[in-house]
Design an enzyme around this catalytic site. Structure first.
Site, PDB file in Angstrom:
ATOM      1  CE  LYS A 189      -2.137   3.125   1.962  1.00  9.55           C
ATOM      2  NZ  LYS A 189      -1.313   4.341   1.471  1.00  9.55           N
ATOM      3  CB  CYS A 297      13.278   9.150   7.708  1.00  2.55           C
ATOM      4  SG  CYS A 297      14.481   7.706   6.819  1.00  2.55           S
ATOM      5  CD  GLU A 402       9.515  13.976  10.544  1.00  9.14           C
ATOM      6  OE1 GLU A 402       8.738  13.132  10.681  1.00  9.14           O
ATOM      7  OE2 GLU A 402      10.269  12.557  10.248  1.00  9.14           O
TER       8      GLU A 402
END
Ligand code: NAD
Length: 517
Positions: A189, A297, A402
């Site tokens: 997905k 990331c 973040e």
């Protein structure tokens, strides 16, 4: 190559746009549902495609296809499985330029960066080509008299992968090459923001000879994710995305009896000690802070500089940022746009907040003049230039959150100890870097820092495929990292066999607990 199917149900104004289809049982399908999501070209701000958003029926169909394909793929010999892996590797290698352009058109990152992510994903495919070695068990002959003991590892069944927008090719490739090589079947997905890469990859698998149903792509949002997390025929979940969703996926998936590895968000620090080569450190900070517009990331977003060299380091970073060109990733720019307008506005909102909270704005990316295709694209694209803050405090939202954009915050510390404490107090623990010429300090840091991936004079320390990728603390829920031997372990279950071939000397009754002799 067909990567889309026409839709008769697209919303008004989007009726002529192609629809990115699911890929189930070896063919594209627009699915049972009517819902569609918009896919943008971030460098123009235009909706270029629609993506099918799965309903429950589509989840059922994808999982059923994977389940049906499992028995025969599991029993396909290692020799035949690796032949498909090698063929896939060759096709991917030959066509990675096309894949990179697909990524740039939906994500916005510059083409060279997109090519880099495909190449890093390809490394995992190459690791998976050696699965026959990685799956070898152990054997002890004559563990007890005339008794042999050995271990084997077997696939789980249907495994699911749920991936984020920022690496539409590499992150799925952290998982599916090893999963497939080990004999599992997959439902991927991908992010609904840049869905086409997954479909391109599905076609490559088919061309490589992978049997239909072994690799399936299900597009969608929470409906698709929840369907996979709760489906009784899904054995495991490999998730990568933001921390709140990673936590949710971990808790929901494990509550439904699944093996789950859920990689979350990050706040990656780079500690620069006074003895570091400041030119090298400035290059590294710019590359790691603004590469892929900070949407990595492993991006460095917190530069922890010892006060005595902070002014000089900031000056060197500023000189370098002044040479960067923000623009259309297909036109040779250094940095592309952000992925969506909403995300661009969110990141710009953090810049506003940083100013309001009292940080010193050294470079303001909100003022960027992009090198866009034309004036319209310059106005409508999701642009934000490199932004640099100095004198950032640990309580400010630009540090605690973040941001996931091109915003680099400098935090000043008195020395190593204060820097280490600051880093270890952070709730994330994905990646970290230290810049120094002092081997003793680097060694101490490596030992003391509470982070999963460490760079010594390396700013984005993404491990090679044969080591494992993953963070600590709120950057990972579960205990198994991606790829490397941990990846093989995640996608297999162990069995230990204790075996004796009978001869007459083994007769007789003994109801005591078996002992080895
Ligand atoms: P995201 O969490 O919004 O989405 C990730 C996936 O979850 C997507 O497939 C999305 O469709 C799905 N999703 C989103 N909301 C959901 C919900 N409410 N319920 C169920 N599923 C949902 O993340 P993103 O914005 O696509 O990606 C950026 C994030 O991913 C950043 O936080 C980044 O740090 C993180 N990331 C982490 C790593 C790592 O290795 N730790 C790697 C890449 C990205």
């Amino acid at each position: 190559m067909t990567t889309t199917t026409a839709s008769s149900t697209a919303a008004a104004g989007t009726a002529d746009l192609p629809v990115v289809a699911h890929w189930i049982a070896g063919a594209p399908t627009s699915g049972a549902g009517q819902r569609r999501g918009d896919v943008y070209d971030p460098a123009t701000g235009k909706v270029t495609k629609q993506v099918a958003l799965a309903e429950q029926q589509d989840v059922q169909d994808a999982v059923a296809a994977a389940k049906a394909a499992f028995p025969s793929w599991r029993d396909t010999s290692l020799a035949r499985r690796t032949a498909v892996l090698f063929a896939f590797r060759e096709l991917l290698n030959a066509r990675k330029g096309e894949l990179a352009e697909i990524i740039t058109a939906e994500h916005g990152k510059v083409v060279s960066d997109a090519l880099g992510e495909v190449s890093r994903g390809q490394e995992v495919v190459e690791l998976a080509c050696g699965i026959n070695h990685l799956l070898k068990g152990g054997m002890s002959e004559n563990a007890s008299t005339k008794v042999d003991v050995y271990s084997i590892r077997q696939p789980l069944g249907v495994v699911s992968i749920i991936s984020p927008f920022n690496f539409p090719a590499m992150v799925p490739m952290w998982f599916f090459p090893l999963a497939i090589a080990a004999g599992n079947t997959v439902v991927l997905k991908p992010s609904e923001k840049d869905p086409s890469a997954a479909l391109f990859i599905a076609q490559l698998w088919k061309d490589a000879g992978l049997p239909d149903g072994v690799f399936n792509v299900l597009h969608g949002d929470k409906v698709a994710v929840d369907g996979l997390l709760r489906h009784p025929d899904v054995a495991s979940v490999s998730f990568v995305g933001s921390t709140p969703i990673a936590k949710y996926v971990y808790e929901t998936g494990t509550a439904h009896g699944k093996r789950v590895q859920a990689l979350g968000g990050a706040k990656n620090h780079m500690l620069v000690l006074p003895d570091a080569d400041l030119d090298l450190a400035a290059d590294a900070a710019v590359n790691a802070g603004f590469g892929s517009a900070g949407e990595r990331c492993m991006a460095v977003s917190a530069l922890v500089a010892v006060d005595s060299i902070a002014d000089e380091l900031i000056a060197k970073i500023s000189e370098r940022v002044a040479t960067l060109r923000t623009g259309d990733g297909r036109k040779g720019a250094d940095m592309g746009p952000l992925v969506t307008g909403a995300h661009r506005d969110k990141v710009a909102g953090y810049v506003d907040a940083g100013v309001a909270e009292g940080a010193e704005l050294v470079i303001d990316g909100r003022q960027v003049v992009p090198d866009a295709q034309d004036d319209q694209a310059a106005a409508d694209g999701f642009w934000l230039g490199p932004t640099l803050f100095d004198k950032v405090g640990t309580g400010m939202s630009i540090y605690t959150e973040e941001i996931f954009g091109p915003v680099l915050s400098v935090l000043r510390v008195s020395g190593y100890d204060e820097g280490l404490d600051l880093i270890n107090a952070n709730r994330y623990g994905n990646g970290v870097a230290i810049f120094t010429n002092d081997g003793g300090a680097a060694r101490k840091f490596r030992n003391e820092v509470q982070v999963g991936m460490i760079g010594v004079n390396v700013p984005v320390p993404v491990p090679v495929a044969y080591y494992s990728f993953g963070g600590w603390k709120q950057s990972l829920f579960g205990d198994t990292h991606a790829h490397g031997t941990e990846g093989v372990h995640f996608f297999t279950r162990g069995k230990v066999v204790t075996e004796r071939w009978l001869d007459p000397s083994h007769g007789g009754l003994n109801l005591g607990f078996p002992q080895n002799d």
